[in-house]
Design an enzyme around this catalytic site. Structure first.
Site, short mmCIF file in Angstrom:
data_model
loop_
_atom_site.label_atom_id
_atom_site.label_comp_id
_atom_site.label_asym_id
_atom_site.label_seq_id
_atom_site.Cartn_x
_atom_site.Cartn_y
_atom_site.Cartn_z
N ARG A 103 35.21 20.55 43.91
CA ARG A 103 34.67 21.85 43.48
C ARG A 103 35.73 22.96 43.59
O ARG A 103 35.88 23.79 42.70
CB ARG A 103 33.44 22.20 44.31
CG ARG A 103 32.71 23.46 43.97
CD ARG A 103 31.96 23.36 42.63
NE ARG A 103 32.74 23.83 41.51
CZ ARG A 103 32.66 23.35 40.28
NH1 ARG A 103 31.85 22.37 39.97
NH2 ARG A 103 33.40 23.83 39.32
N LYS A 138 43.59 45.02 36.26
CA LYS A 138 42.17 44.75 36.51
C LYS A 138 41.98 43.26 36.80
O LYS A 138 41.35 42.52 36.05
CB LYS A 138 41.35 45.20 35.31
CG LYS A 138 41.38 46.71 35.14
CD LYS A 138 40.71 47.17 33.88
CE LYS A 138 40.86 48.67 33.74
NZ LYS A 138 40.52 49.17 32.42
N LYS A 170 49.71 58.51 34.39
CA LYS A 170 48.45 58.54 33.65
C LYS A 170 47.87 59.94 33.59
O LYS A 170 48.40 60.86 34.20
CB LYS A 170 47.45 57.60 34.32
CG LYS A 170 47.85 56.15 34.24
CD LYS A 170 46.63 55.33 34.47
CE LYS A 170 46.91 53.88 34.32
NZ LYS A 170 45.68 53.12 34.26
N GLU A 199 51.09 57.82 29.74
CA GLU A 199 49.87 57.73 28.93
C GLU A 199 49.67 59.05 28.18
O GLU A 199 49.78 60.12 28.79
CB GLU A 199 48.68 57.49 29.88
CG GLU A 199 47.34 57.45 29.20
CD GLU A 199 46.23 57.18 30.21
OE1 GLU A 199 46.16 56.06 30.72
OE2 GLU A 199 45.45 58.11 30.50
N ASP A 222 46.18 56.22 24.67
CA ASP A 222 44.92 55.95 25.34
C ASP A 222 43.73 56.17 24.41
O ASP A 222 43.55 57.28 23.89
CB ASP A 222 44.81 56.86 26.58
CG ASP A 222 43.55 56.54 27.38
OD1 ASP A 222 43.18 55.36 27.43
OD2 ASP A 222 42.95 57.47 27.94
#
Ligand code: 13P
Ligand code: SF4
Length: 638
Positions: A103, A138, A170, A199, A222
């Site tokens: 597993r 992320k 940013k 950005e 962005d």
């Protein structure tokens, strides 16, 4: 950023420790109680759905951590696409530990393969553009290295690894610092050695960012609409690479890439992971049974060949699976196979390749000949980038610019295209080419008319034209989204369809640099479906037959990095053991559709044929075949 296996395993080791403690702890109660400790079991890990495999070294490390007596044999390569049912790895070892580790190993492998699979779908969606797919930060906490490694196996590139290895200024930094330029100045003053990306939220901010000296390393657009991105691309004029970001999905990514941005970052690659469905079955005797099944399938093929004798010929492309190629009567590149198909009198031609190749054979077939394909779903990504409707629409637009496109342009289709497009070329005075004769064909085409309309592979068209001395600014890539600009198209000697092969597009100049650094003196040879910059960095380019010929003629001890489909590269490795032959890319690409032909589906087709039934016959309607044949015969006569 490159994550090699050592980095991967170093990052995975503490996670494996945690996972073993969490899941196995003092022992797997069920396996310990139900199984004899001495029993040796064999298991097979199989894909239950199609996808891209990543994480085999981690899965192996899990089995080894649980019991060093377990052996793990990968049956596919990292980054390889697999079909449902395909064996990914085989394991063997003491029963209780094999089942205790199962597993955990699958959890790692499924998550990483899920990331690689999703990444590949984004990479494929932009394959006909110059855009590169990037990941983000992320990632699952503590899984950064694993998640980002899986992105690379899917064909994507890594964005920054962490907050400390790149400056990404940013919106919050800009607002907090009191302005974009000010924020960049402060960042550069403290970390002059780090690359800087900024950005921007509007075209005004973009103008400000573009005015910064020295130029930024990258600018992130962005959440802009495709129209604004197009304007941004025009404003930047190639001075600073642009990255698009914000809510990108598989559905929207192609339109974003078509704006001309250089990078597209996609958080979903690692924040919305859907595990690839894999399972492990202990097969014990079944392992032998499965091997037996394959041997039986080979036996069925051989038996059918005996029954059908000269009435049957099996053709196999160089990219086919090893066991399929071994059963073919004739192995070759697409030109050699087209010639073989045209030359045979066999009643049945079984084509182990992809659909367009079988269509060529069907088009050239004599009355009474039948062409069969083991898997009728085996298509070609590149061929699918050009539809007859799309090409007709472009031809009409060229009519509008030149009065009559047919006076100005010879249409040439790469053989990797549908029969309908070959018929289009036949009807309009054009022809077909393969990667083995593209230059000869293009020279012929330019003798007929002043210009060439080449589809669907922009790279083969561009590489061949460059080789002939045609300049970059005499070539135009057809824009599917806009009307052609009169003056640009008027200057074009070659108009290129914006198609590309998702396998060959993955080879980059950086791979060539890396191969040369790792193997000083190595010769790099690539297929002309690779990008022009990759071909320029290589030592040579040519069809699969050309690549094989070069290697066959080279002395023992020569070193080659080969930029083409990986099954062929590994076969060359095996056939020329006195030479060093390596795949060019760090994630060797496989053509998934070429892999759809298996000994089993070949046996099915031949079994039924031996019983007098035609299964998976490939036909081309008479009207299409007539014109496609004219185009093909023009090529074969050259
Ligand atoms: P060859 O013409 O070299 O056989 O190549 C066909 C193909 O599909 C390459 O991707
Ligand atoms: Fe098509 Fe590329 Fe596969 Fe060749 S390698 S068959 S061009 S998808």
């Amino acid at each position: 950023m490159k994550c090699n296996h050592d980095t991967l395993l170093a990052a995975a080791a503490p996670l494996i420790e945690l996972a073993v403690a969490e899941d196995i702890g003092p022992g797997d109660a069920t396996s310990l109680s139900t199984l004899d400790a001495a029993v040796i079991l064999e298991g097979r890990i199989r894909a239950k759905e199609a996808g891209v495999i990543a994480g085999l070294p981690v899965a192996e490390a899990v089995f080894q951590r649980v019991d060093p007596a377990i052996t793990f044999s990968a049956r596919v390569a990292e980054g390889q696409e697999v079909v449902a049912g395909e064996v990914v790895a085989e394991v063997r070892g003491p029963g209780p530990s094999l089942l205790a580790a199962e597993r955990l190993a699958l959890n790692f492998l499924q998550r990483m393969s899920g990331i690689a699979t999703l990444t590949r779908s984004f990479v494929d969606a932009v394959a006909t553009t110059g855009a590169t797919i990037l990941d983000t930060r992320k990632t699952l906490p503590a899984y950064r290295v694993l998640d980002k490694y899986a992105v690379r196996m899917g064909g994507g590139m890594n964005h920054r690894m962490s907050l400390f290895d790149m400056l990404l200024v940013k919106d919050n930094h800009i607002d907090g610092a009191g302005g974009l330029t000010l924020a960049v100045e402060r960042a550069r003053a403290m970390y002059p050695e780090l690359p800087v990306e900024v950005e921007v939220r509007s075209l005004d901010e973009l103008r400000e960012a573009l005015a910064i000296v020295p130029p930024l390393d990258r600018i992130l657009l962005d959440n802009m609409t495709p129209d604004t991105m197009r304007e941004a691309v025009a404003l930047a004029g190639g001075r600073v690479p642009l990255e698009a970001s914000g809510g990108v999905s598989v559905e929207t990514v192609a339109a974003i890439a078509a704006t001309g941005v250089d990078f597209i970052s996609v958080g979903a690659l690692t924040h919305s992971v859907k595990a690839l469905d894999l399972s492990m079955k202990v097969e014990g005797n079944k392992g032998q049974e499965t091997r037996g099944k394959k041997q039986r399938a080979e036996g069925r093929v051989k038996a059918a060949k005996q029954v059908l004798g000269d009435r049957l010929v099996i053709l196999g492309h160089h990219y086919q699976r090893e066991e399929v190629v071994a059963l073919a009567d004739y192995r070759g590149d697409s030109l050699q196979l087209a010639r073989a198909a045209a030359g045979t009198d066999a009643e049945f031609i079984v084509f182990c390749g992809v659909h367009f190749m079988a269509e060529v054979a069907a088009t050239l077939a004599k009355p009474g000949q039948h062409v069969l394909i083991p898997d009728p779903g085996a298509g070609c990504y590149l061929a699918d980038t050009a539809t007859p409707e799309g090409v007709q629409a472009a031809w009409r637009a060229l009519d509008a610019v030149f009065g009559d496109a047919e006076v100005e342009f010879t249409p040439v289709t790469y053989v990797n295209s549908s029969a309908a497009l070959k018929a289009f070329c036949g009807k309009h005075g054009g022809t077909v080419c393969t990667s083995g004769n593209a230059e000869k064909v293009l020279r012929w085409a330019l003798l007929q008319r002043p210009r060439v309309f080449f589809f669907p592979d922009q790279h083969l068209g561009r590489n061949t034209a460059l080789q002939m001395g045609i300049k970059m600014d005499e070539m135009v890539v057809w824009d599917l989204h806009r009307k052609p600009e009169q003056d640009i198209i008027q200057r074009a000697k070659v108009v290129l369809w914006p198609g590309a092969c998702n396998v060959h597009q993955r080879f980059r100049p950086a791979h060539v640099t890396a191969a040369r650094a790792q193997y000083p003196g190595i010769r790099v040879i690539v297929h002309p479906e690779c990008k022009a910059e990759t071909v320029a960095a290589a030592d040579g380019a040519g069809s699969t037959a050309y690549i094989i010929k070069q290697i066959a003629a080279a002395p023992a001890g020569s070193q080659w990095a080969v930029g083409t489909e990986s099954r062929l590269v590994y076969r060359l490795q095996h056939e020329y053991p006195a030479q060093t032959i390596v795949p060019l890319a760090d994630v060797p690409p496989y053509c998934a559709t070429m892999g759809q032909t298996t000994v089993e589906n070949l046996a099915e087709v031949l079994d039924t044929l031996a019983r007098g039934e035609l299964r998976h016959e490939v036909t081309v309607d008479a009207g299409t075949a007539r014109w496609a044949k004219i185009a093909l015969e023009r090529m074969l006569a050259l």
